[in-house]
Design a protein around this motif. Structure first.
Motif, PDB file in Angstrom:
ATOM      1  N   ALA A  82       0.835  -1.205   0.000  1.00 50.37           N
ATOM      2  CA  ALA A  82       0.000   0.000   0.000  1.00 50.37           C
ATOM      3  C   ALA A  82       0.871   1.256   0.000  1.00 50.37           C
ATOM      4  CB  ALA A  82      -0.926  -0.014   1.218  1.00 50.37           C
ATOM      5  N   GLU A  83       1.942   1.230   0.796  1.00 48.08           N
ATOM      6  CA  GLU A  83       2.814   2.406   0.860  1.00 48.08           C
ATOM      7  C   GLU A  83       3.524   2.614  -0.476  1.00 48.08           C
ATOM      8  OE1 GLU A  83       5.270   1.679   4.353  1.00 48.08           O
ATOM      9  OE2 GLU A  83       3.434   1.326   5.481  1.00 48.08           O
ATOM     10  N   ALA A  84       3.917   1.528  -1.126  1.00 51.08           N
ATOM     11  CA  ALA A  84       4.563   1.651  -2.436  1.00 51.08           C
ATOM     12  C   ALA A  84       3.577   2.246  -3.448  1.00 51.08           C
ATOM     13  CB  ALA A  84       5.063   0.279  -2.900  1.00 51.08           C
ATOM     14  N   ARG A  85       2.368   1.705  -3.439  1.00 49.93           N
ATOM     15  CA  ARG A  85       1.340   2.189  -4.390  1.00 49.93           C
ATOM     16  C   ARG A  85       1.074   3.670  -4.157  1.00 49.93           C
ATOM     17  NH1 ARG A  85      -1.693  -2.213  -3.899  1.00 49.93           N
ATOM     18  NH2 ARG A  85      -2.829  -1.343  -2.158  1.00 49.93           N
ATOM     19  N   ALA A  86       0.908   4.027  -2.897  1.00 48.17           N
ATOM     20  CA  ALA A  86       0.624   5.439  -2.576  1.00 48.17           C
ATOM     21  C   ALA A  86       1.789   6.333  -2.983  1.00 48.17           C
ATOM     22  CB  ALA A  86       0.334   5.589  -1.081  1.00 48.17           C
ATOM     23  N   GLY A  87       2.986   5.766  -2.992  1.00 40.31           N
ATOM     24  CA  GLY A  87       4.172   6.541  -3.373  1.00 40.31           C
ATOM     25  C   GLY A  87       4.435   6.539  -4.866  1.00 40.31           C
ATOM     26  N   GLY A  88       3.506   5.985  -5.642  1.00 40.65           N
ATOM     27  CA  GLY A  88       3.623   6.047  -7.109  1.00 40.65           C
ATOM     28  C   GLY A  88       4.331   4.866  -7.746  1.00 40.65           C
ATOM     29  N   VAL A  89       4.617   3.818  -6.972  1.00 39.84           N
ATOM     30  CA  VAL A  89       5.281   2.639  -7.539  1.00 39.84           C
ATOM     31  C   VAL A  89       4.292   1.873  -8.427  1.00 39.84           C
ATOM     32  CG1 VAL A  89       6.363   0.419  -6.974  1.00 39.84           C
ATOM     33  CG2 VAL A  89       6.836   2.449  -5.565  1.00 39.84           C
ATOM     34  N   ALA A  90       4.736   1.489  -9.615  1.00 42.46           N
ATOM     35  CA  ALA A  90       3.881   0.725 -10.530  1.00 42.46           C
ATOM     36  C   ALA A  90       4.165  -0.764 -10.373  1.00 42.46           C
ATOM     37  CB  ALA A  90       4.164   1.145 -11.967  1.00 42.46           C
ATOM     38  N   THR A  91       3.122  -1.576 -10.515  1.00 37.12           N
ATOM     39  CA  THR A  91       3.304  -3.032 -10.484  1.00 37.12           C
ATOM     40  C   THR A  91       2.865  -3.621 -11.813  1.00 37.12           C
ATOM     41  OG1 THR A  91       2.934  -3.123  -8.108  1.00 37.12           O
ATOM     42  CG2 THR A  91       2.677  -5.172  -9.287  1.00 37.12           C
ATOM     43  N   VAL A  92       3.691  -4.496 -12.344  1.00 34.48           N
ATOM     44  CA  VAL A  92       3.375  -5.175 -13.596  1.00 34.48           C
ATOM     45  C   VAL A  92       3.190  -6.651 -13.272  1.00 34.48           C
ATOM     46  CG1 VAL A  92       4.343  -5.887 -15.815  1.00 34.48           C
ATOM     47  CG2 VAL A  92       4.640  -3.532 -15.031  1.00 34.48           C
ATOM     48  N   ARG A  93       2.041  -7.192 -13.677  1.00 35.63           N
ATOM     49  CA  ARG A  93       1.810  -8.618 -13.408  1.00 35.63           C
ATOM     50  C   ARG A  93       2.443  -9.455 -14.509  1.00 35.63           C
ATOM     51  NH1 ARG A  93      -3.860 -11.834 -12.293  1.00 35.63           N
ATOM     52  NH2 ARG A  93      -2.847 -13.855 -12.044  1.00 35.63           N
ATOM     53  N   ASP A  94       3.645  -9.917 -14.243  1.00 37.14           N
ATOM     54  CA  ASP A  94       4.403 -10.685 -15.237  1.00 37.14           C
ATOM     55  C   ASP A  94       5.619 -11.250 -14.511  1.00 37.14           C
ATOM     56  OD1 ASP A  94       5.303 -11.703 -17.707  1.00 37.14           O
ATOM     57  OD2 ASP A  94       4.534  -9.933 -18.759  1.00 37.14           O
ATOM     58  N   ALA A  95       6.443 -12.004 -15.231  1.00 33.07           N
ATOM     59  CA  ALA A  95       7.678 -12.531 -14.636  1.00 33.07           C
ATOM     60  C   ALA A  95       8.859 -12.114 -15.486  1.00 33.07           C
ATOM     61  CB  ALA A  95       7.611 -14.054 -14.552  1.00 33.07           C
ATOM     62  N   VAL A  96       9.964 -11.780 -14.856  1.00 37.85           N
ATOM     63  CA  VAL A  96      11.193 -11.501 -15.598  1.00 37.85           C
ATOM     64  C   VAL A  96      11.690 -12.824 -16.181  1.00 37.85           C
ATOM     65  CG1 VAL A  96      13.614 -10.804 -15.359  1.00 37.85           C
ATOM     66  CG2 VAL A  96      11.806  -9.471 -14.229  1.00 37.85           C
ATOM     67  N   ALA A  97      11.882 -12.833 -17.499  1.00 32.56           N
ATOM     68  CA  ALA A  97      12.289 -14.074 -18.166  1.00 32.56           C
ATOM     69  C   ALA A  97      13.695 -13.984 -18.733  1.00 32.56           C
ATOM     70  CB  ALA A  97      11.296 -14.406 -19.286  1.00 32.56           C
ATOM     71  N   GLY A  98      14.228 -12.781 -18.829  1.00 25.30           N
ATOM     72  CA  GLY A  98      15.590 -12.616 -19.342  1.00 25.30           C
ATOM     73  C   GLY A  98      16.094 -11.224 -19.024  1.00 25.30           C
ATOM     74  N   LEU A  99      17.402 -11.078 -18.978  1.00 31.41           N
ATOM     75  CA  LEU A  99      17.991  -9.765 -18.716  1.00 31.41           C
ATOM     76  C   LEU A  99      18.939  -9.422 -19.853  1.00 31.41           C
ATOM     77  CD1 LEU A  99      18.756 -10.075 -14.890  1.00 31.41           C
ATOM     78  CD2 LEU A  99      16.917  -8.766 -15.976  1.00 31.41           C
ATOM     79  N   ALA A 100      18.907  -8.163 -20.265  1.00 31.66           N
ATOM     80  CA  ALA A 100      19.830  -7.694 -21.309  1.00 31.66           C
ATOM     81  C   ALA A 100      20.928  -6.888 -20.634  1.00 31.66           C
ATOM     82  CB  ALA A 100      19.080  -6.842 -22.316  1.00 31.66           C
ATOM     83  N   LEU A 101      22.182  -7.179 -21.002  1.00 35.58           N
ATOM     84  CA  LEU A 101      23.325  -6.453 -20.443  1.00 35.58           C
ATOM     85  C   LEU A 101      24.070  -5.721 -21.551  1.00 35.58           C
ATOM     86  CD1 LEU A 101      22.938  -8.961 -18.313  1.00 35.58           C
ATOM     87  CD2 LEU A 101      25.149  -8.164 -17.518  1.00 35.58           C
ATOM     88  N   ARG A 102      24.546  -4.544 -21.217  1.00 35.41           N
ATOM     89  CA  ARG A 102      25.399  -3.821 -22.165  1.00 35.41           C
ATOM     90  C   ARG A 102      26.458  -3.081 -21.355  1.00 35.41           C
ATOM     91  NH1 ARG A 102      22.094   0.062 -24.893  1.00 35.41           N
ATOM     92  NH2 ARG A 102      20.759  -1.676 -25.463  1.00 35.41           N
ATOM     93  N   GLY A 103      27.698  -3.214 -21.763  1.00 38.14           N
ATOM     94  CA  GLY A 103      28.794  -2.517 -21.063  1.00 38.14           C
ATOM     95  C   GLY A 103      28.854  -2.859 -19.590  1.00 38.14           C
ATOM     96  N   GLY A 104      28.553  -4.122 -19.247  1.00 35.46           N
ATOM     97  CA  GLY A 104      28.646  -4.545 -17.849  1.00 35.46           C
ATOM     98  C   GLY A 104      27.528  -4.017 -16.973  1.00 35.46           C
ATOM     99  N   ARG A 105      26.410  -3.631 -17.594  1.00 34.70           N
ATOM    100  CA  ARG A 105      25.258  -3.167 -16.815  1.00 34.70           C
ATOM    101  C   ARG A 105      23.990  -3.840 -17.314  1.00 34.70           C
ATOM    102  NH1 ARG A 105      25.965   1.258 -13.812  1.00 34.70           N
ATOM    103  NH2 ARG A 105      23.824   1.959 -13.921  1.00 34.70           N
ATOM    104  N   VAL A 106      23.031  -4.012 -16.422  1.00 30.05           N
ATOM    105  CA  VAL A 106      21.717  -4.505 -16.843  1.00 30.05           C
ATOM    106  C   VAL A 106      20.990  -3.321 -17.475  1.00 30.05           C
ATOM    107  CG1 VAL A 106      19.534  -5.542 -16.119  1.00 30.05           C
ATOM    108  CG2 VAL A 106      21.641  -6.110 -14.903  1.00 30.05           C
ATOM    109  N   VAL A 107      20.577  -3.476 -18.725  1.00 26.87           N
ATOM    110  CA  VAL A 107      19.887  -2.348 -19.374  1.00 26.87           C
ATOM    111  C   VAL A 107      18.387  -2.602 -19.510  1.00 26.87           C
ATOM    112  CG1 VAL A 107      21.903  -1.448 -20.573  1.00 26.87           C
ATOM    113  CG2 VAL A 107      20.494  -3.221 -21.672  1.00 26.87           C
ATOM    114  N   GLY A 108      17.965  -3.843 -19.286  1.00 30.21           N
ATOM    115  CA  GLY A 108      16.538  -4.103 -19.378  1.00 30.21           C
ATOM    116  C   GLY A 108      16.205  -5.551 -19.130  1.00 30.21           C
ATOM    117  N   ALA A 109      14.902  -5.783 -18.937  1.00 28.55           N
ATOM    118  CA  ALA A 109      14.411  -7.141 -18.698  1.00 28.55           C
ATOM    119  C   ALA A 109      13.383  -7.489 -19.756  1.00 28.55           C
ATOM    120  CB  ALA A 109      13.775  -7.221 -17.314  1.00 28.55           C
ATOM    121  N   THR A 110      13.400  -8.742 -20.195  1.00 33.30           N
ATOM    122  CA  THR A 110      12.300  -9.229 -21.020  1.00 33.30           C
ATOM    123  C   THR A 110      11.356  -9.985 -20.094  1.00 33.30           C
ATOM    124  OG1 THR A 110      13.637 -11.148 -21.563  1.00 33.30           O
ATOM    125  CG2 THR A 110      13.556  -9.408 -23.209  1.00 33.30           C
TER     126      THR A 110
END
Ligand SMILES: Cc1cc2nc3c(=O)[nH]c(=O)nc-3n(C[C@H](O)[C@H](O)[C@H](O)COP(=O)(O)OP(=O)(O)OC[C@H]3O[C@@H](n4cnc5c(N)ncnc54)[C@H](O)[C@@H]3O)c2cc1C
Length: 383
Positions: free
Chosen positions: A157-185
């Motif tokens: 509730a506190e996260a929601r009230a603070g503007g945090v978004a929730t996505v109903r899904d699962a992280v299935a892969g991570l993309a890395l570039r230059g030694g950093r995570v740049v995104g999730a599929t």
């Protein structure tokens, strides 16, 4: 298909992920925070399947301090809290020495723990068999069991009230570039670009780390919990009691719950939640009946199984950034004590992400550096 961007992407929205999100919001963090969580019921999350205990009786001083903030959060939110204490029992000289050592650490950390000899144990808890015991360590305040789902609901509730978004899904892969995570599929096919990634996936934490090519010594270990009613229950109000065998039990309303750590204790498949019914006969009931004669006559009323995210190096959490993939943050390996640690770990990670440093409690000893070096930062009081 989801295509979006998060400054902070948190994989796993149970108690640890939601605590990180809520604490970021509480700090006034201005970036976009997205929590990815596949199951809004949390039916298989350890958060929901836990014994919901909080204790100050750890062997590692940092864990004594971590629980202090968990306790403060439970109290601040007025969550239901049965402050019956934890009672660790020792039957051997080595067990006694270990309880005395831990007691010194706990006292130094401000925990109120009493050491009780067998006579004192008998007076306080007449239903316990004490003939074989040498010592008990009883938490006099700040220990017991609380409303696990209430804590989760508060953070969500506190996260929601603070503007945090929730996505109903699962992280299935991570993309890395230059030694950093740049995104999730996502399993559903979407993609979320991110600035910072937090792995709060519980028993699946090592799977997510592997998606970034990172090794995490955290395994899913099955823990079966049995619920029972005693024909003639003990009259005194019992604490969460840990028998020298490792079997634990505590009251749950008018009934009780109990469990133990099996040996062998192999890693299990992520979807294996079948209780190990045989543990009742081979592990749990014999210890219960020997410790509490009133438990010789009882009726099983329920059983469930959940997964510990067990850190096989040192049974302690792994928290904070990876030294090389520096925007990948771990919040994993809680080894059976993560519910009570979620407040302090969430606060610490939020401070680190929002301000670049731990502000209230230095969690760096829990960092990945020790994993890379194979240098344990041990928690010995694992239940
Ligand atoms: C039987 C049992 C008793 C316990 N007793 C206690 C206790 O008394 N006291 C205590 O402090 N702790 C206890 N624990 C441990 C405690 O429950 C956990 O350490 C704590 O709940 C961990 O929280 P979490 O949010 O990290 O993980 P979880 O609660 O397991 O949540 C992980 C979340 O990640 C999500 N997820 C998984 N994969 C992905 C993915 N690919 N992408 C996005 N999300 C994903 C899941 O759906 C889940 O909601 C117990 C655990 C068990 C099993």
């Amino acid at each position: 298909m989801i295509e979006e961007t998060a400054d902070v992407l948190i994989a796993g929205g149970a108690v640890v992920g939601s605590s990180v999100a809520a604490h970021l919001a509480a700090l006034g963090y201005r970036g976009r925070i997205v929590v990815v969580e596949p199951d809004p019921t949390f039916a298989r999350a350890a958060t929901a399947l836990s014994a919901s205990g909080i204790r100050r009786q750890f062997s590692n001083p940092l864990n004594v301090a971590i629980s202090a903030y968990g306790l403060a959060q439970i109290r601040a939110r007025g969550l239901a809290f049965h402050e019956n204490g934890y009672l660790h029992l020792a039957a051997s000289a080595a067990g006694e020495a270990e309880l005395r050592r831990r007691h010194a650490t706990q006292a130094a950390g401000g925990a109120e723990v009493a050491l009780l000899d067998p006579a004192a144990l008998r007076t306080r808890f007449p239903s316990l068999a004490t003939a074989d015991l040498r010592l008990g360590a009883l938490g006099l305040s700040g220990e017991g069991w609380f409303d696990n789902m209430g804590l989760l609901a508060a953070y969500r509730a506190e996260a929601r009230a603070g503007g945090v978004a929730t996505v109903r899904d699962a992280v299935a892969g991570l993309a890395l570039r230059g030694g950093r995570v740049v995104g999730a599929t996502l399993a559903g096919g979407g993609r979320i670009a991110c600035g910072v990634f937090v792995d709060a996936a519980g028993g699946r934490g090592a799977d997510l780390a592997a998606m970034a090519g990172l090794a995490l010594p955290v395994e899913r270990r099955k823990r079966t919990v049995f619920a029972f009613a005693a024909a003639a229950p003990p009259r005194e109000s019992l604490p969460l009691t840990i028998d020298p065998s490792g079997v634990w039990f505590r009251p749950e309303g008018a009934r009780f719950i109990a469990g133990g750590a099996p040996d062998p204790d192999p890693e299990v498949a992520p979807d294996d939640f079948e209780p190990r019914h045989e543990e009742w006969e081979t592990l749990v009931w014999p210890a219960l009946a020997a410790r509490v004669p009133a438990f010789e006559a009882l009726k099983l009323t329920g059983v469930w199984a959940g997964h510990y995210d067990m850190n096989t190096l040192d049974a302690n959490a792994v928290v904070g950034p990876h030294p090389e993939v520096a925007n990948f943050h771990f919040a994993n390996g809680f080894s059976g004590h993560g519910l009570q640690q979620a407040p302090a770990i969430g606060r610490g990670l939020a401070e680190l992400i929002a301000t670049g440093a731990y502000r209230t409690l230095d969690l760096s000893p829990l960092g990945y550096a020790r994993i890379a070096a194979g240098r344990p930062f041990t928690e010995a009081a694992v239940i």
